[in-house]
Design an enzyme around this catalytic site. Structure first.
Site, PDB file in Angstrom:
ATOM      1  N   ARG A  94      45.989 -64.049  36.294  1.00  0.00           N
ATOM      2  CA  ARG A  94      44.655 -63.591  35.089  1.00  0.00           C
ATOM      3  C   ARG A  94      44.067 -64.981  36.147  1.00  0.00           C
ATOM      4  O   ARG A  94      42.507 -64.982  35.250  1.00  0.00           O
ATOM      5  CB  ARG A  94      44.868 -64.332  34.259  1.00  0.00           C
ATOM      6  CG  ARG A  94      45.133 -63.487  32.465  1.00  0.00           C
ATOM      7  CD  ARG A  94      45.207 -62.041  32.956  1.00  0.00           C
ATOM      8  NE  ARG A  94      45.862 -61.006  32.144  1.00  0.00           N
ATOM      9  CZ  ARG A  94      47.144 -60.561  31.643  1.00  0.00           C
ATOM     10  NH1 ARG A  94      47.794 -60.499  33.125  1.00  0.00           N
ATOM     11  NH2 ARG A  94      47.788 -59.999  31.114  1.00  0.00           N
ATOM     12  N   SER A 105      43.571 -59.402  24.877  1.00  0.00           N
ATOM     13  CA  SER A 105      44.159 -60.773  24.585  1.00  0.00           C
ATOM     14  C   SER A 105      42.292 -61.107  24.914  1.00  0.00           C
ATOM     15  O   SER A 105      41.566 -61.435  26.092  1.00  0.00           O
ATOM     16  CB  SER A 105      44.752 -61.480  25.470  1.00  0.00           C
ATOM     17  OG  SER A 105      45.972 -60.822  25.632  1.00  0.00           O
ATOM     18  N   GLU A 109      39.664 -65.415  28.103  1.00  0.00           N
ATOM     19  CA  GLU A 109      40.181 -64.373  29.500  1.00  0.00           C
ATOM     20  C   GLU A 109      38.726 -63.483  29.114  1.00  0.00           C
ATOM     21  O   GLU A 109      38.472 -63.056  30.799  1.00  0.00           O
ATOM     22  CB  GLU A 109      41.104 -62.748  29.131  1.00  0.00           C
ATOM     23  CG  GLU A 109      41.091 -62.513  29.514  1.00  0.00           C
ATOM     24  CD  GLU A 109      42.942 -61.780  29.392  1.00  0.00           C
ATOM     25  OE1 GLU A 109      43.967 -62.174  29.171  1.00  0.00           O
ATOM     26  OE2 GLU A 109      42.784 -60.456  29.230  1.00  0.00           O
TER      27      GLU A 109
END
Ligand code: FAD
Ligand code: EPU
Length: 336
Positions: free
Chosen positions: A165, A237, A332
């Protein structure tokens, strides 16, 4: 120049469905249009932000500045090398259109990433990942317009410094420019990757280990856990899965024998969804901000939540995880 829209409502342009607006909003199709938008931004001394599909963003207030949205969406094969096929897609291409193109043309590589919302231009930013595959596994290069230098750079995959990520676009190049297109290196050689969770079982159940069968299996699994933003606002998420060293993972395993752990280089990745679930947050709701009842890592907007309320909920969860597990969770989602 592309049209500048004043006081643009962004509710339908972010998957959380937050009712925010931008004082200035414009779309670009060509580099020339983008350059002119930056001339306008400089002349009016505005802050600016690129908005793709809005599926990884939480607006906590109205945006005072210029929101720029790519709408260029060509997909083309640039060249081939044996079984390798290089496919370039513009930043404004819907991600699933690119996966659909690959599946339709028998090109392996990104089928496990089917169903991720958003645009191709955002795919390298956080190096999207799902079901054992990350965008970096197939990204060949990224065309990046550096706003200050007024130049286009072709960054190779290694120059993009991809991680879990993570990429150069979230670090050194953050706020420096715009991704114009991404070239993916796909393959005509069959290469099913079915080792994540239920994917093999789901694909075999269908009796279809074809490209199409695998992409359909991925969608079936995703639909079982992740809420459809059209029905329930969310950004996937909300936090990244925390990475800890092996010693810390062993300590946690002693206290919580059922904690899921995944090898991650020399370290260990934990499941943030499990931690949030274990902390008792799954399915909880404060006003219209909630924790999804099938996947605790996904925060949801039941309709009228403000971005600030979602953020407050996220902060309470983060605090609890720190108190219970001594783990710092990193967001995130991009908070604006
Ligand atoms: P946006 O949210 O619009 O933008 C994200 C960031 O990228 C922002 O900082 C923006 O400024 C920047 N950006 C966008 N385009 C450009 C550009 N052209 N140039 C420079 N900067 C740019 N993610 C995963 O990795 N795996 C998943 O499995 C996954 N599942 C999801 C499921 C759901 C239901 C939802 C809602 C989200 C999910 N996500 C997942 C998160 C999200 O879909 C991805 O991060 C996606 O890549 C975001 O794309 P976007 O176009 O919507 O980006
Ligand atoms: N879990 C729970 N309770 C929950 C949620 C999860 O116990 O409420 C457990 C699961 O049982 C499983 C583990 O946690 O043992 C991991 O769950 P899952 O397989 O659903 O994946 P995840 O780690 O929660 C990650 C990505 C997703 C991606 C899936 C599939 C991150 C932050 N999230 O989720 O990406 O789709 O794996 O590969 O890495 C996103 O980034 O927005 C996203 C949705």
């Amino acid at each position: 120049m592309a049209e500048i829209v004043r006081d643009k409502n962004l509710k339908n342009l972010n998957t959380f469905g937050i009712n925010a607006s931008a004082s200035n909003y414009a779309e670009f199709r060509t580099l020339d249009e983008l350059r002119k938008l930056f001339d306008y931004q400089r002349t009016n001394d505005l802050q600016w932000y690129i908005l793709g599909g809005g599926s990884n963003i939480l607006f906590t207030e109205d945006y005072q500045g210029l929101i720029i949205h790519p709408v260029c969406s060509d997909i083309m094969t640039t060249h081939t090398e044996g079984d390798k096929i290089y496919v370039q897609a513009d930043a404004g291409t819907v991600w699933d259109d690119l996966v659909g193109f690959a599946v339709e043309h028998g090109l392996w590589g990104i089928e496990n990433l089917y169903g991720i919302p958003g645009l191709v231009g955002s795919s390298p930013i956080q190096n999207i990942g799902a079901y054992g595959v990350e965008a970096k596994d197939c990204i060949h290069s990224v065309k990046f317009y550096d706003k200050e230098k007024n130049k286009i750079f072709d960054l190779s995959a290694s120059e993009c410094k991809f991680g879990y990520r993570d990429s150069i676009f979230k670090n050194e190049l953050k706020g420096k420019g715009v991704i114009l297109s991404v070239t993916y290196c796909l393959s005509t050689k069959e290469n099913p990757r079915l080792d994540y969770g239920d994917l093999r079982h789901e694909a075999e159940n269908n009796g279809k280990l074809t490209l199409k069968g695998i992409s359909e299996a991925v969608i079936t699994i995703r639909n079982g856990k992740l809420p459809d933003p059209k029905i329930l606002g969310n950004s996937g998420s909300f936090f990244k899965n925390p990475v800890v060293n092996r010693v810390r993972a062993e300590e946690l395993k002693k206290i919580h024998p059922d904690i899921p752990v995944y090898p991650h280089g020399d370290n260990v990745k934990l499941a943030a969804g499990w931690l949030i679930d274990k902390a008792g947050w799954k399915g909880r709701r404060i006003n219209d901000a909630g924790v999804h009842d099938k996947q605790a890592l996904v925060l949801v907007n039941y309709g009228r939540s403000s971005g600030k309320e979602i953020l407050e909920l996220a902060e309470s969860i983060k605090k609890d995880i720190k108190t219970i597990f001594y783990i710092d969770m990193e967001t995130e989602v991009n908070i604006l």
